[in-house]
Design an enzyme around this catalytic site. Structure first.
Site, mmCIF file in Angstrom:
data_model
loop_
_atom_site.group_PDB
_atom_site.id
_atom_site.type_symbol
_atom_site.label_atom_id
_atom_site.label_comp_id
_atom_site.label_asym_id
_atom_site.label_seq_id
_atom_site.Cartn_x
_atom_site.Cartn_y
_atom_site.Cartn_z
ATOM 1 N N LYS A 113 -47.332 -27.837 78.975
ATOM 2 C CA LYS A 113 -47.842 -27.227 80.317
ATOM 3 C C LYS A 113 -48.224 -26.014 79.954
ATOM 4 C CE LYS A 113 -46.931 -30.091 84.081
ATOM 5 N NZ LYS A 113 -45.900 -29.727 85.413
ATOM 6 N N LYS A 195 -52.227 -41.900 79.023
ATOM 7 C CA LYS A 195 -52.092 -42.383 80.482
ATOM 8 C C LYS A 195 -53.556 -42.012 81.255
ATOM 9 C CE LYS A 195 -48.392 -40.671 83.266
ATOM 10 N NZ LYS A 195 -47.630 -39.989 83.362
ATOM 11 N N LYS A 198 -54.746 -38.034 87.053
ATOM 12 C CA LYS A 198 -55.807 -36.976 87.699
ATOM 13 C C LYS A 198 -56.498 -36.388 86.870
ATOM 14 C CE LYS A 198 -52.164 -36.355 90.260
ATOM 15 N NZ LYS A 198 -50.876 -36.623 91.419
#
Ligand code: TRP
Length: 331
Positions: A113, A195, A198
């Site tokens: 991140k 994976k 969204k």
């Protein structure tokens, strides 16, 4: 009685991957009378990445309604917003003082991140696993159902809890992470090696649980498979086909073997259409319930308030026990 704790971040949309990998599993755990289930919307975690206030607010309400629509029952489980229970932030501070900077620096998700949001590597992003440890430890949790990507965070929660217990005696229950068996990982429909997410820029790669039927069918029809023709479950060599089989098995509540047998002599096109239809079928009652609930804000807020009160009653006990052990003067 076993205490089960899990949480989901109310960010963006809820994907089929979130549903199959997390919420459907919660639903099953809730059905077991030996489990005491506590489910949170981890909204404090969500602001580690900058959010538009109005969108954030809408998403949080929408996710709460979705949890109820998907069958998380506030009469059986505690379902609440993390931000409504002050003890999370409080325990998180205390735990910070028992967590090493080096440990947080090594977290895979933090490293990912910080690269993705290089302009906003805030302290919250680094502290995320400590807040998550606080979530889990406040409730004397035995088991935490999560996806693979969260296992490292459960490990660190255990390490912190063991460290505290080593100093002060039995303060925290040591939690165990548990993975879902089938469908713990739903892959992207466009790139079945990664994976379903969204945040993928290509919306064809994921299904939102609120997509309409036509959109769902279109997305499944354009799912990436491979250049062979045989339908078999082989995630390594046939990730696209295997992903469809996994989704279909969950949607039809069958084993993967049973599903594969149904396709004897059939082609990829059939698999795509049937998977799309099964997913539409599975999501239909949930969407109807969601559309009803989202208009009933008074009811949603009543559930949220009761959930927060129930959560607080447990959390405050744990927090006070820990504060007393540390030596704080109490009023
Ligand atoms: N970090 C988790 C995720 O993004 C969400 C989460 C927050 C969580 N607190 C938790 C999961 C406590 C399990 C237990 O998926």
């Amino acid at each position: 009685m076993k205490t089960i704790y899990s949480a989901i971040q109310p960010s963006g949309i809820m994907t089929l991957g979130n549903y199959i990998g997390a919420v459907d599993n919660w639903h099953r755990m809730q059905a077991d009378a030996n489990n005491k289930c506590i489910f949170a919307l981890a909204d404090l975690h969500t602001i580690t990445v900058r959010q538009d206030p109005q969108k954030f607010h809408e998403n949080a309400m929408s996710f709460y309604a979705l949890l109820l629509a998907l069958g998380i029952d506030p009469k059986k489980s505690i379902v609440y917003f993390q931000s409504h229970v002050q003890e999370h932030a409080y325990l998180s501070w205390l735990l910070n003082c028992y967590t090493m900077v080096g440990e947080m620096n090594r977290m895979t998700q933090f490293k990912d991140k910080s690269q993705k949001h290089a302009d906003n590597v805030n302290m919250g992003l680094m502290d995320y696993p400590v807040l998550m440890a606080a979530d889990i430890l406040l409730y004397n949790t035995d088991e935490v159902p999560v996806g693979y990507d969260q296992l490292q965070h459960i490990e660190i929660a255990r390490d912190i809890a063991e460290r505290v217990n080593g100093i002060y005696g039995d303060i925290f229950t040591i939690p165990k992470g548990v993975l879902t068996k089938v469908g713990a990982k739903v892959m992207s429909l466009q790139d079945p090696l990664s994976k379903m997410s969204k945040s993928d820029p290509n919306p064809k790669s994921y299904i939102s649980v609120l997509d309409d039927d036509a959109t769902i069918m279109k997305k499944f029809k354009s799912a990436v498979t491979d250049s062979e023709t045989e339908i078999r479950f082989d995630p390594e060599n046939k990730p696209g086909v295997s992903n469809l089989l996994t989704i279909l098995a969950v949607a039809q509540n069958k084993s993967i073997d049973e599903v594969v047998k149904d396709f004897d002599g059939l082609m990829y096109g059939h698999l795509k259409v049937r998977t799309g239809e099964a997913v539409c079928e599975m999501l239909k009652p949930m969407k109807e319930e969601y559309n009803r609930l989202i208009k009933d804000e008074a009811y949603l807020m009543k559930c949220a308030k009761e959930g927060a009160e129930q959560a607080h009653d447990i959390a405050i006990d744990t927090l006070n026990r820990f504060k007393k052990a540390i030596g704080f003067v109490t009023l």
